[in-house]
Design an enzyme around this catalytic site. Structure first.
Site, mmCIF file in Angstrom:
data_model
loop_
_atom_site.group_PDB
_atom_site.id
_atom_site.type_symbol
_atom_site.label_atom_id
_atom_site.label_comp_id
_atom_site.label_asym_id
_atom_site.label_seq_id
_atom_site.Cartn_x
_atom_site.Cartn_y
_atom_site.Cartn_z
ATOM 1 N N GLY A 19 15.591 11.117 -15.066
ATOM 2 C CA GLY A 19 16.433 10.423 -14.092
ATOM 3 C C GLY A 19 16.945 9.092 -14.611
ATOM 4 O O GLY A 19 18.153 8.803 -14.507
ATOM 5 N N THR A 94 8.028 18.556 -12.288
ATOM 6 C CA THR A 94 7.646 19.929 -11.938
ATOM 7 C C THR A 94 6.472 20.353 -12.835
ATOM 8 O O THR A 94 6.602 21.263 -13.651
ATOM 9 C CB THR A 94 8.831 20.903 -12.137
ATOM 10 O OG1 THR A 94 9.377 20.697 -13.461
ATOM 11 C CG2 THR A 94 9.922 20.700 -11.125
ATOM 12 N N THR A 96 2.814 21.772 -14.338
ATOM 13 C CA THR A 96 2.094 23.031 -14.163
ATOM 14 C C THR A 96 1.088 22.861 -13.020
ATOM 15 O O THR A 96 0.405 21.838 -12.925
ATOM 16 C CB THR A 96 1.357 23.400 -15.474
ATOM 17 O OG1 THR A 96 2.333 23.443 -16.521
ATOM 18 C CG2 THR A 96 0.679 24.745 -15.369
ATOM 19 N N SER A 133 15.835 18.928 -12.473
ATOM 20 C CA SER A 133 14.471 19.252 -12.902
ATOM 21 C C SER A 133 14.451 20.678 -13.447
ATOM 22 O O SER A 133 15.273 21.507 -13.061
ATOM 23 C CB SER A 133 13.511 19.198 -11.711
ATOM 24 O OG SER A 133 13.478 17.921 -11.144
ATOM 25 N N GLY A 276 3.669 19.094 -28.684
ATOM 26 C CA GLY A 276 3.187 18.463 -27.459
ATOM 27 C C GLY A 276 4.369 18.145 -26.578
ATOM 28 O O GLY A 276 5.440 18.741 -26.715
ATOM 29 N N CYS A 279 7.152 19.210 -21.746
ATOM 30 C CA CYS A 279 8.010 20.347 -21.403
ATOM 31 C C CYS A 279 7.617 21.690 -22.015
ATOM 32 O O CYS A 279 7.572 22.686 -21.304
ATOM 33 C CB CYS A 279 9.445 20.032 -21.809
ATOM 34 S SG CYS A 279 10.122 18.679 -20.834
ATOM 35 N N PHE A 341 3.278 11.992 -28.419
ATOM 36 C CA PHE A 341 3.425 13.406 -28.785
ATOM 37 C C PHE A 341 4.461 13.619 -29.885
ATOM 38 O O PHE A 341 4.513 14.684 -30.503
ATOM 39 C CB PHE A 341 3.729 14.273 -27.554
ATOM 40 C CG PHE A 341 5.162 14.262 -27.081
ATOM 41 C CD1 PHE A 341 5.632 13.302 -26.205
ATOM 42 C CD2 PHE A 341 6.050 15.251 -27.505
ATOM 43 C CE1 PHE A 341 6.947 13.310 -25.762
ATOM 44 C CE2 PHE A 341 7.364 15.278 -27.067
ATOM 45 C CZ PHE A 341 7.822 14.294 -26.196
HETATM 46 N N1 LIG Z 1 10.870 14.465 -20.048
HETATM 47 C C1 LIG Z 1 11.842 15.121 -20.637
HETATM 48 O O1 LIG Z 1 12.153 14.889 -21.790
HETATM 49 C C2 LIG Z 1 12.602 16.187 -19.893
HETATM 50 C C3 LIG Z 1 13.765 16.723 -20.468
HETATM 51 C C4 LIG Z 1 14.464 17.701 -19.786
HETATM 52 C C5 LIG Z 1 14.023 18.137 -18.548
HETATM 53 N N2 LIG Z 1 12.903 17.615 -18.014
HETATM 54 C C6 LIG Z 1 12.517 18.057 -16.652
HETATM 55 O O2 LIG Z 1 12.977 17.044 -15.731
HETATM 56 C C7 LIG Z 1 12.051 16.888 -14.651
HETATM 57 C C8 LIG Z 1 11.595 15.443 -14.592
HETATM 58 O O3 LIG Z 1 10.879 15.142 -15.760
HETATM 59 P P1 LIG Z 1 10.460 13.664 -16.124
HETATM 60 O O4 LIG Z 1 9.845 13.712 -17.466
HETATM 61 O O5 LIG Z 1 11.589 12.738 -15.863
HETATM 62 O O6 LIG Z 1 9.334 13.419 -15.009
HETATM 63 P P2 LIG Z 1 8.641 12.047 -14.619
HETATM 64 O O7 LIG Z 1 7.288 12.372 -14.132
HETATM 65 O O8 LIG Z 1 8.803 11.045 -15.713
HETATM 66 O O9 LIG Z 1 9.519 11.500 -13.390
HETATM 67 C C9 LIG Z 1 9.586 12.128 -12.152
HETATM 68 C C10 LIG Z 1 9.643 11.057 -11.084
HETATM 69 O O10 LIG Z 1 9.907 11.673 -9.822
HETATM 70 C C11 LIG Z 1 9.251 10.906 -8.827
HETATM 71 N N3 LIG Z 1 9.153 11.711 -7.597
HETATM 72 C C12 LIG Z 1 8.449 12.845 -7.384
HETATM 73 N N4 LIG Z 1 8.680 13.310 -6.144
HETATM 74 C C13 LIG Z 1 9.548 12.446 -5.559
HETATM 75 C C14 LIG Z 1 10.191 12.396 -4.294
HETATM 76 N N5 LIG Z 1 9.982 13.360 -3.377
HETATM 77 N N6 LIG Z 1 11.014 11.365 -4.027
HETATM 78 C C15 LIG Z 1 11.243 10.401 -4.961
HETATM 79 N N7 LIG Z 1 10.681 10.406 -6.190
HETATM 80 C C16 LIG Z 1 9.845 11.421 -6.483
HETATM 81 C C17 LIG Z 1 7.920 10.568 -9.445
HETATM 82 O O11 LIG Z 1 7.329 9.448 -8.810
HETATM 83 C C18 LIG Z 1 8.339 10.281 -10.910
HETATM 84 O O12 LIG Z 1 8.568 8.900 -11.135
HETATM 85 C C19 LIG Z 1 10.944 17.912 -14.912
HETATM 86 O O13 LIG Z 1 11.251 19.090 -14.217
HETATM 87 C C20 LIG Z 1 11.034 18.152 -16.405
HETATM 88 O O14 LIG Z 1 10.572 19.435 -16.762
HETATM 89 C C21 LIG Z 1 12.190 16.641 -18.636
HETATM 90 O O1 LIG Z 2 10.145 21.035 -36.124
HETATM 91 C C1 LIG Z 2 9.485 20.560 -35.190
HETATM 92 C C2 LIG Z 2 10.065 19.969 -34.043
HETATM 93 C C3 LIG Z 2 9.242 19.473 -33.050
HETATM 94 N N1 LIG Z 2 7.906 19.537 -33.168
HETATM 95 C C4 LIG Z 2 7.059 19.031 -32.073
HETATM 96 O O2 LIG Z 2 7.460 19.642 -30.850
HETATM 97 C C5 LIG Z 2 7.227 18.766 -29.754
HETATM 98 C C6 LIG Z 2 8.477 18.633 -28.905
HETATM 99 O O3 LIG Z 2 9.467 17.945 -29.628
HETATM 100 P P1 LIG Z 2 10.970 17.773 -29.114
HETATM 101 O O4 LIG Z 2 11.494 19.066 -28.688
HETATM 102 O O5 LIG Z 2 11.715 17.048 -30.150
HETATM 103 O O6 LIG Z 2 10.773 16.770 -27.884
HETATM 104 P P2 LIG Z 2 10.823 16.972 -26.286
HETATM 105 O O7 LIG Z 2 11.143 15.644 -25.717
HETATM 106 O O8 LIG Z 2 9.603 17.671 -25.824
HETATM 107 O O9 LIG Z 2 12.119 17.904 -26.020
HETATM 108 C C7 LIG Z 2 12.025 19.283 -25.691
HETATM 109 O O10 LIG Z 2 11.758 19.455 -24.316
HETATM 110 C C8 LIG Z 2 12.753 18.834 -23.456
HETATM 111 C C9 LIG Z 2 12.250 18.990 -22.037
HETATM 112 O O11 LIG Z 2 12.559 20.216 -21.473
HETATM 113 C C10 LIG Z 2 14.086 19.511 -23.698
HETATM 114 O O12 LIG Z 2 15.062 18.929 -22.842
HETATM 115 C C11 LIG Z 2 14.482 19.333 -25.165
HETATM 116 O O13 LIG Z 2 15.714 19.991 -25.409
HETATM 117 C C12 LIG Z 2 13.381 19.916 -26.040
HETATM 118 O O14 LIG Z 2 13.668 19.669 -27.416
HETATM 119 C C13 LIG Z 2 6.756 17.445 -30.359
HETATM 120 O O15 LIG Z 2 5.349 17.365 -30.288
HETATM 121 C C14 LIG Z 2 7.210 17.536 -31.801
HETATM 122 O O16 LIG Z 2 6.432 16.773 -32.675
HETATM 123 C C15 LIG Z 2 7.314 20.113 -34.274
HETATM 124 O O17 LIG Z 2 6.099 20.181 -34.369
HETATM 125 N N2 LIG Z 2 8.126 20.605 -35.266
#
Ligand SMILES: NC(=O)c1ccc[n+]([C@@H]2O[C@H](COP(=O)([O-])OP(=O)(O)OC[C@H]3O[C@@H](n4cnc5c(N)ncnc54)[C@H](O)[C@@H]3O)[C@@H](O)[C@H]2O)c1
Ligand SMILES: O=c1ccn([C@@H]2O[C@H](COP(=O)(O)OP(=O)(O)O[C@H]3O[C@H](CO)[C@@H](O)[C@H](O)[C@H]3O)[C@@H](O)[C@H]2O)c(=O)[nH]1
Length: 491
Positions: A19, A94, A96, A133, A276, A279, A341
């Site tokens: 966000g 979201t 697990t 999400s 790690g 996601c 991670f």
């Molecule tokens: N972290 C990533 O790199 C990444 C990338 C792509 C997609 N996603 C997906 O995006 C979603 C969010 O991930 P994130 O890493 O930003 O999560 P996050 O835990 O960092 O942030 C989520 C936020 O939502 C807030 N929240 C929860 N319920 C709420 C509500 N009802 N009203 C207001 N706030 C509320 C929480 O307090 C928290 O601050 C997940 O579904 C994740 O799988 C994450």
């Molecule tokens: O060749 C590689 C690439 C990555 N990693 C590991 O894989 C994990 C995930 O890495 P990366 O995918 O770069 O980071 P994330 O932020 O977890 O991003 C993934 O997860 C996000 C959440 O869904 C998606 O939006 C992205 O597209 C997807 O790359 C980390 O522990 C990395 O060290 C390896 O071990 N080898």
């Protein structure tokens, strides 16, 4: 909604890793749109409004500084932000599920549902609700049902799926230059208009041909599929790393050689101690659970193996450490370099370092940890909210020390374990580190990061994922940790 609406006010529910950065970039690129990012957590919102943002992400600070107070706002006033918005992003977590049906596999959708209910309660005007999400296929249908069952008379909603593909550490670049923007919506005139409204936001900085419209379910599934394919690539190359260690092939050379095939491509083939992050594991498990629910057990088993391989890689790595340290690490100081991670983030969710520390603590090792970005409290508690470690009830604080300097962390250690590929680990003074360590001094490189020959010349005993460096020191290949020595294949 008879035509595409020009969006003037955006509300984003969830001020997390997705966000915050996503809305900062939208605010930067669309100065005429007011973007309000809201969250239940006052602490998080206060951090977004301070000079110490809750997320370490290269390039983020500058964008927030430029936009905050102009057209980007962070607030806990969720209702007001929903009320004013034409478009609401749902960016809540979201995770697990840790309880009940689907425990340890299904995603917990309680935060999505509560956000949807709040939107329905508050809205007095039409809104486009965007599911950003990561969710199981058909979640948009549930959101639509909640909205339609609870809305005020005359208020209409359109629900879109617009999954986010940013990776942490490169989030700003990924948002500014995405490979694609995926928008799924209803195949109706209203659905197409809503897709057009959202496309018009992204098209301010993303080429139109990169904005892909699909039906809602394809969009939802594509997000899970993309992460499953990426995680699978890492598990595949990690499985090769085990064969490399047992045979003398070098996984970096293998990755390079196969990556030259344009059908395979060079990216995401770095063997490691395991993937790690918040996601990959969650989303692959989500896919596994979905397949089971659809009565597709073979599909579920296929994807579950990606997770199994990841667990195997971490276990294998630790077993090797124990064996190389003369089969006991009890009371030995073991130094962990890197707790995030991956590099360039302070996020530790599902970090392989956590599992590695836990396995080493099971062996009664004394762990010292150095990471350039991670909050010391998180490391001290291994990212749990308690100092008691799982079923064993072990008081982890007794086993863990956090250091601000890598040199102090390594003093009198028997081994250094590289868990995160931080650039700074490449340029440390390893001669100084070597002379301060217990002898023989070991390095276990879980990231193929260091110059192994140089380290061996210093005197280190070096073991690295996907390499068999045994000829240089103990004569024992990495994979012999499996117990009986790996058999030489018969050709
Ligand atoms: N972290 C990533 O790199 C990444 C990338 C792509 C997609 N996603 C997906 O995006 C979603 C969010 O991930 P994130 O890493 O930003 O999560 P996050 O835990 O960092 O942030 C989520 C936020 O939502 C807030 N929240 C929860 N319920 C709420 C509500 N009802 N009203 C207001 N706030 C509320 C929480 O307090 C928290 O601050 C997940 O579904 C994740 O799988 C994450
Ligand atoms: O060749 C590689 C690439 C990555 N990693 C590991 O894989 C994990 C995930 O890495 P990366 O995918 O770069 O980071 P994330 O932020 O977890 O991003 C993934 O997860 C996000 C959440 O869904 C998606 O939006 C992205 O597209 C997807 O790359 C980390 O522990 C990395 O060290 C390896 O071990 N080898």
């Amino acid at each position: 909604m008879s035509e595409a609406v020009k969006i003037k006010n955006i509300c984003c529910i969830g001020a997390g890793y997705v966000g915050g950065p996503t809305c900062a970039v939208i605010a930067l690129k669309c100065p005429d749109i007011t973007v309000k990012v809201v969250d239940l957590s006052k602490e998080r919102i206060d951090q977004w409004n301070s000079n110490n943002l809750p997320i370490f992400e290269p390039g983020l600070d500058d964008i927030v500084k430029e936009c905050r107070g102009r057209n980007l706002f962070f607030s806990t006033n969720i209702d007001a932000a929903i009320h004013e918005a034409d478009l609401v992003f749902i960016c809540v977590n979201t995770p697990t599920k840790s309880y009940g049906l689907g425990k340890s596999r299904a995603p917990d959708l309680k935060y999505i549902e509560s956000a949807a209910r709040r939107i329905a309660d508050i809205s007095t005007s039409n809104k486009i609700v965007v599911e950003k999400s990561t969710v199981p296929v058909k979640a948009a249908e549930s959101i639509m049902e909640i909205l339609n069952s609870n809305h005020k008379p005359g208020v209409q909603f359109q629900v879109l799926s617009n999954p986010e593909f940013l990776a942490e550490g490169t989030a700003i670049n990924d948002l500014l230059n995405p490979d694609r923007v995926l928008i799924g919506g209803e195949e109706t005139p209203e659905g197409r208009n809503a897709i057009e409204s959202l496309s018009n936001i992204y098209s301010r900085w993303v080429a139109r041909q990169k904005i892909v419209a699909t039906n809602t379910w394809s969009s939802e599934l594509s997000k899970l599929a993309a992460n499953a394919f990426l995680a699978q690539r890492i598990s595949s190359i990690n499985s090769m790393s085990a064969i490399c260690e047992a045979t003398g092939a070098d996984v970096a050379e293998v990755a390079h050689a196969i990556g030259l095939d344009s059908r395979i491509g060079p990216k995401f083939l770095v063997a490691s101690v395991g993937f790690g992050g918040s996601c990959f594991q969650k989303d692959v498990l989500n896919l596994v659970y979905l397949s089971e629910c659809l009565n597709l057990p073979q599909v579920a088993a296929y994807w579950n193996q990606v997770i199994e391989m990841n667990e195997y890689q971490k276990r294998r790595f630790v077993d090797n450490i124990v064996h190389a340290l003369f089969n006991t690490v009890c009371d030995k100081k073991i130094t962990i370099f890197g707790f995030a991670f991956k590099k360039d983030t302070a996020d530790t969710r599902e970090s392989p370092s956590i599992t590695i520390c836990k396995y080493l603590i099971d062996e009664c090792a004394q762990i010292s940890i150095y990471d350039p970005q991670v909050d010391p409290e998180q490391m001290l508690h291994l990212n749990t909210h308690t100092h008691k470690y799982t079923h064993t009830g072990i008081d982890i604080e007794k086993y863990i020390k956090i250091y601000k300097s890598p040199y102090e962390a390594a003093k009198k250690a028997h081994a250094i374990v590289i868990c995160t590929e931080w650039d700074e680990f490449k340029t440390l003074d390893y001669e100084r580190i070597y002379s301060s360590m217990c002898q023989p001094a070991h390095i276990f490189d879980g990231r193929q990061l260091l110059d192994h020959k140089y380290l061996i010349d210093i005197g280190f005993r070096v073991e690295a994922i996907g390499k068999n460096l045994s000829k240089s020191h103990t004569g024992k290949p990495f994979s012999s940790v499996e117990g009986p020595k790996a058999k030489r294949p018969k050709w």
